[in-house]
Design a protein around this motif. Sequence first.
Motif, PDB file in Angstrom:
ATOM      1  N   VAL A 210      -2.867  -9.020  14.065  1.00 30.50           N
ATOM      2  CA  VAL A 210      -2.312  -7.751  13.597  1.00 30.50           C
ATOM      3  C   VAL A 210      -3.036  -7.303  12.328  1.00 30.50           C
ATOM      4  O   VAL A 210      -3.502  -8.126  11.538  1.00 30.50           O
ATOM      5  CB  VAL A 210      -0.789  -7.841  13.313  1.00 30.50           C
ATOM      6  N   TYR A 211      -3.123  -5.987  12.193  1.00 32.32           N
ATOM      7  CA  TYR A 211      -3.716  -5.384  10.996  1.00 32.32           C
ATOM      8  C   TYR A 211      -2.824  -4.289  10.460  1.00 32.32           C
ATOM      9  O   TYR A 211      -2.225  -3.531  11.233  1.00 32.32           O
ATOM     10  CB  TYR A 211      -5.064  -4.713  11.310  1.00 32.32           C
ATOM     11  N   SER A 212      -2.814  -4.182   9.147  1.00 33.77           N
ATOM     12  CA  SER A 212      -2.426  -2.944   8.509  1.00 33.77           C
ATOM     13  C   SER A 212      -3.726  -2.141   8.403  1.00 33.77           C
ATOM     14  O   SER A 212      -4.615  -2.504   7.621  1.00 33.77           O
ATOM     15  CB  SER A 212      -1.859  -3.215   7.118  1.00 33.77           C
ATOM     16  N   ALA A 213      -3.854  -1.079   9.191  1.00 38.16           N
ATOM     17  CA  ALA A 213      -5.068  -0.247   9.140  1.00 38.16           C
ATOM     18  C   ALA A 213      -5.103   0.591   7.869  1.00 38.16           C
ATOM     19  O   ALA A 213      -6.103   1.223   7.536  1.00 38.16           O
ATOM     20  CB  ALA A 213      -5.137   0.654  10.372  1.00 38.16           C
ATOM     21  N   THR A 214      -3.965   0.582   7.160  1.00 40.54           N
ATOM     22  CA  THR A 214      -3.821   1.256   5.872  1.00 40.54           C
ATOM     23  C   THR A 214      -4.843   0.745   4.850  1.00 40.54           C
ATOM     24  O   THR A 214      -5.186   1.450   3.900  1.00 40.54           O
ATOM     25  CB  THR A 214      -2.399   0.934   5.334  1.00 40.54           C
ATOM     26  N   LYS A 215      -5.306  -0.477   5.041  1.00 39.99           N
ATOM     27  CA  LYS A 215      -6.140  -1.147   4.050  1.00 39.99           C
ATOM     28  C   LYS A 215      -7.622  -0.859   4.325  1.00 39.99           C
ATOM     29  O   LYS A 215      -8.019   0.283   4.303  1.00 39.99           O
ATOM     30  CB  LYS A 215      -5.802  -2.643   4.032  1.00 39.99           C
ATOM     31  N   HIS A 216      -8.409  -1.903   4.620  1.00 42.21           N
ATOM     32  CA  HIS A 216      -9.857  -1.685   4.760  1.00 42.21           C
ATOM     33  C   HIS A 216     -10.215  -0.731   5.895  1.00 42.21           C
ATOM     34  O   HIS A 216     -11.235  -0.059   5.831  1.00 42.21           O
ATOM     35  CB  HIS A 216     -10.592  -2.994   5.031  1.00 42.21           C
ATOM     36  N   ILE A 217      -9.425  -0.716   6.968  1.00 40.00           N
ATOM     37  CA  ILE A 217      -9.796   0.097   8.128  1.00 40.00           C
ATOM     38  C   ILE A 217      -9.826   1.570   7.734  1.00 40.00           C
ATOM     39  O   ILE A 217     -10.798   2.274   8.024  1.00 40.00           O
ATOM     40  CB  ILE A 217      -8.863  -0.189   9.323  1.00 40.00           C
ATOM     41  N   ASP A 218      -8.807   2.061   7.053  1.00 38.12           N
ATOM     42  CA  ASP A 218      -8.895   3.415   6.486  1.00 38.12           C
ATOM     43  C   ASP A 218      -9.909   3.392   5.339  1.00 38.12           C
ATOM     44  O   ASP A 218     -10.873   4.155   5.339  1.00 38.12           O
ATOM     45  CB  ASP A 218      -7.524   3.890   5.991  1.00 38.12           C
ATOM     46  N   GLY A 219      -9.685   2.535   4.393  1.00 39.32           N
ATOM     47  CA  GLY A 219     -10.653   2.345   3.315  1.00 39.32           C
ATOM     48  C   GLY A 219     -10.739   3.489   2.325  1.00 39.32           C
ATOM     49  O   GLY A 219     -11.500   3.407   1.361  1.00 39.32           O
ATOM     50  N   GLY A 220      -9.981   4.539   2.550  1.00 36.87           N
ATOM     51  CA  GLY A 220     -10.020   5.663   1.636  1.00 36.87           C
ATOM     52  C   GLY A 220      -8.637   6.017   1.112  1.00 36.87           C
ATOM     53  O   GLY A 220      -8.447   7.067   0.492  1.00 36.87           O
ATOM     54  N   GLY A 221      -7.670   5.143   1.368  1.00 32.02           N
ATOM     55  CA  GLY A 221      -6.335   5.360   0.829  1.00 32.02           C
ATOM     56  C   GLY A 221      -5.628   6.603   1.359  1.00 32.02           C
ATOM     57  O   GLY A 221      -4.822   7.198   0.661  1.00 32.02           O
ATOM     58  N   ARG A 222      -5.895   6.979   2.621  1.00 27.73           N
ATOM     59  CA  ARG A 222      -5.332   8.225   3.155  1.00 27.73           C
ATOM     60  C   ARG A 222      -4.118   8.015   4.052  1.00 27.73           C
ATOM     61  O   ARG A 222      -3.076   8.633   3.854  1.00 27.73           O
ATOM     62  CB  ARG A 222      -6.408   8.981   3.959  1.00 27.73           C
ATOM     63  N   VAL A 337     -12.220   2.281 -15.179  1.00 30.56           N
ATOM     64  CA  VAL A 337     -12.674   2.588 -13.815  1.00 30.56           C
ATOM     65  C   VAL A 337     -11.693   2.024 -12.793  1.00 30.56           C
ATOM     66  O   VAL A 337     -11.300   2.698 -11.836  1.00 30.56           O
ATOM     67  CB  VAL A 337     -14.091   2.006 -13.569  1.00 30.56           C
ATOM     68  N   ILE A 338     -11.290   0.795 -12.995  1.00 28.56           N
ATOM     69  CA  ILE A 338     -10.388   0.113 -12.058  1.00 28.56           C
ATOM     70  C   ILE A 338      -8.966   0.649 -12.264  1.00 28.56           C
ATOM     71  O   ILE A 338      -8.475   0.705 -13.391  1.00 28.56           O
ATOM     72  CB  ILE A 338     -10.445  -1.413 -12.285  1.00 28.56           C
ATOM     73  N   LYS A 339      -8.343   1.068 -11.156  1.00 27.29           N
ATOM     74  CA  LYS A 339      -7.021   1.690 -11.234  1.00 27.29           C
ATOM     75  C   LYS A 339      -5.914   0.683 -10.936  1.00 27.29           C
ATOM     76  O   LYS A 339      -6.113  -0.252 -10.159  1.00 27.29           O
ATOM     77  CB  LYS A 339      -6.907   2.837 -10.218  1.00 27.29           C
ATOM     78  N   ILE A 340      -4.734   0.931 -11.520  1.00 26.17           N
ATOM     79  CA  ILE A 340      -3.567   0.089 -11.253  1.00 26.17           C
ATOM     80  C   ILE A 340      -2.882   0.620  -9.997  1.00 26.17           C
ATOM     81  O   ILE A 340      -2.419   1.761  -9.969  1.00 26.17           O
ATOM     82  CB  ILE A 340      -2.584   0.118 -12.442  1.00 26.17           C
ATOM     83  N   SER A 341      -2.836  -0.203  -8.949  1.00 24.82           N
ATOM     84  CA  SER A 341      -2.178   0.185  -7.697  1.00 24.82           C
ATOM     85  C   SER A 341      -1.984  -1.071  -6.871  1.00 24.82           C
ATOM     86  O   SER A 341      -2.765  -2.021  -6.969  1.00 24.82           O
ATOM     87  CB  SER A 341      -3.035   1.184  -6.922  1.00 24.82           C
ATOM     88  N   SER A 342      -0.942  -1.057  -6.022  1.00 25.37           N
ATOM     89  CA  SER A 342      -0.692  -2.264  -5.218  1.00 25.37           C
ATOM     90  C   SER A 342      -1.416  -2.214  -3.880  1.00 25.37           C
ATOM     91  O   SER A 342      -1.307  -3.134  -3.082  1.00 25.37           O
ATOM     92  CB  SER A 342       0.804  -2.449  -5.012  1.00 25.37           C
ATOM     93  N   ASN A 343      -2.155  -1.146  -3.601  1.00 21.43           N
ATOM     94  CA  ASN A 343      -2.884  -1.070  -2.332  1.00 21.43           C
ATOM     95  C   ASN A 343      -4.135  -1.938  -2.412  1.00 21.43           C
ATOM     96  O   ASN A 343      -4.474  -2.485  -3.466  1.00 21.43           O
ATOM     97  CB  ASN A 343      -3.243   0.388  -2.035  1.00 21.43           C
ATOM     98  N   LEU A 344      -4.835  -2.054  -1.310  1.00 18.97           N
ATOM     99  CA  LEU A 344      -6.061  -2.859  -1.298  1.00 18.97           C
ATOM    100  C   LEU A 344      -6.971  -2.370  -0.185  1.00 18.97           C
ATOM    101  O   LEU A 344      -6.564  -1.615   0.694  1.00 18.97           O
ATOM    102  CB  LEU A 344      -5.716  -4.346  -1.112  1.00 18.97           C
ATOM    103  N   GLY A 345      -8.230  -2.804  -0.267  1.00 20.99           N
ATOM    104  CA  GLY A 345      -9.189  -2.415   0.759  1.00 20.99           C
ATOM    105  C   GLY A 345      -9.731  -1.010   0.576  1.00 20.99           C
ATOM    106  O   GLY A 345     -10.467  -0.499   1.419  1.00 20.99           O
ATOM    107  N   ASP A 346      -9.377  -0.371  -0.520  1.00 20.26           N
ATOM    108  CA  ASP A 346      -9.749   1.014  -0.786  1.00 20.26           C
ATOM    109  C   ASP A 346     -11.175   1.108  -1.347  1.00 20.26           C
ATOM    110  O   ASP A 346     -11.690   0.147  -1.924  1.00 20.26           O
ATOM    111  CB  ASP A 346      -8.756   1.569  -1.818  1.00 20.26           C
ATOM    112  N   ALA A 347     -11.788   2.277  -1.220  1.00 19.57           N
ATOM    113  CA  ALA A 347     -13.086   2.532  -1.855  1.00 19.57           C
ATOM    114  C   ALA A 347     -12.968   2.442  -3.379  1.00 19.57           C
ATOM    115  O   ALA A 347     -13.943   2.143  -4.069  1.00 19.57           O
ATOM    116  CB  ALA A 347     -13.595   3.912  -1.452  1.00 19.57           C
ATOM    117  N   LYS A 348     -11.778   2.726  -3.889  1.00 24.04           N
ATOM    118  CA  LYS A 348     -11.526   2.614  -5.332  1.00 24.04           C
ATOM    119  C   LYS A 348     -11.068   1.195  -5.648  1.00 24.04           C
ATOM    120  O   LYS A 348     -10.208   0.657  -4.953  1.00 24.04           O
ATOM    121  CB  LYS A 348     -10.439   3.604  -5.752  1.00 24.04           C
ATOM    122  N   SER A 349     -11.618   0.611  -6.682  1.00 25.13           N
ATOM    123  CA  SER A 349     -11.167  -0.727  -7.084  1.00 25.13           C
ATOM    124  C   SER A 349      -9.763  -0.622  -7.656  1.00 25.13           C
ATOM    125  O   SER A 349      -9.478   0.253  -8.487  1.00 25.13           O
ATOM    126  CB  SER A 349     -12.119  -1.310  -8.132  1.00 25.13           C
TER     127      SER A 349
END
Length: 408
Positions: A210-222, A337-349
């Motif tokens: 299983v994957y959360s496609a929310t993470k690296h698969i989207d990769g743009g936080g959309r 540069v690095i943002k505070i967020s609980s998401n991961l796999g995004d283009a933004k660190s």
Amino acid sequence: MGDPLSKHGSRALRPATLLVHGGGTRSPFGETSEALYLTQGYVFDSMEACEARFKGDDPGFVYSRYGNPTVAMFEERMALLEGAEAARATATGMAAVTASLMSQVKAGDHVVAARALFGACRYIAEDLLPRYGVASTLVDGANLDEWRAAIRPETKVLFLESPTNPCLDVYDIAAISTIAHENGALVVVDNVFATPILQKPLTLGADLVVYSATKHIDGGGRCLGGVILGRKDLIEGDLQQFLRQTGPALSPFNAWVLLKALETLSLRVRQQMQSAARIADFLAAHPHVSFVRYPGRSDHPHADIVKKQMSGGGTLVAFEIAGGKRAAFAFARGLEVIKISSNLGDAKSLITHPATTTHQRLTPEARAGLGVTEGLVRLSVGLEDADDLIEDLSAALSALDRRGLAAE
Ligand SMILES: *Cc1c(COP(=O)(O)O)cnc(C)c1O
């Protein structure tokens, strides 16, 4: 509409090619880019045609809760990438996890899960399943004896993620799968942290991935999204029925975004991983960092398993700021540069403090047991220039001296 199941020529293609062409289905307009079929349903020439479609005599789409051409393109591309016989997309990663577990059990059954799980996954295993009469046991995923000892005659599923969130432990998927299969149970692996580029649980013996496609698969936080992959009989059995009747369907719009995002998945993951490896080495040598956990480093406690089952260390780095929560928070304040967020796999660190966010729900003892200390931070490395990221981290760590917060 072409054949939604058409494969790609006669030759086996490599992942980077499949990510661009796999699962593409052209309409009679011959569009270059994949079409977005934003439709709930489908019209039929006659009641007879409709009857045949509903009976399954005529293959095709019935209703978008069951299937949709854009969603099917995403599923097909994912299946080709994973090397799975079949895939089903879901609205979120949690819908994928919930469906993959709930569809395989009934009251009286038992599930064993590794204790180090994404917070919501742990809720499903620890709190939700028992409410419906499905007992669960949590084990130390690194300890094969604990997996063996937890199994009962009624155990139906073993569930784990690897690498784990947030401490990036790596579990032996092949060994755990062998234990499961010797006891007639299925193995479900949440492969989000590894990504389909770096680890293939199905080839290691897992039954469902299983994957959360929310993470690296989207990769743009959309978009939120999820996907479940495995053998045809498993996907098209109780699981498909569960998905069709309970309705966690992926929106065709989100499927289209995710489908296009897959085109660059391999490039992104490899670039992010290369930066993560450099950053892990930089942090490991820094006096204000008490430890670094990165699966690509030889000092990782499960480095031998990483070598066996992953083709790289991944895009996340966990590390502890010496000086606890106050120092960790002060360090994060110093980042630009690095943002505070609980998401991961995004283009933004993105950086997160697990003890006060994703693992806040757990008792201090449970957190300590998982290695989630007050100074621990998890960094999801993005697509920025690695030198800019290292300079950002370096400046924020140096600022701890000026603030008088640096511990020994
Ligand atoms: C994010 C995540 C999930 C849940 O995915 P959503 O898309 O947020 O529902 C499940 N497992 C892991 C490991 C995750 O990182």
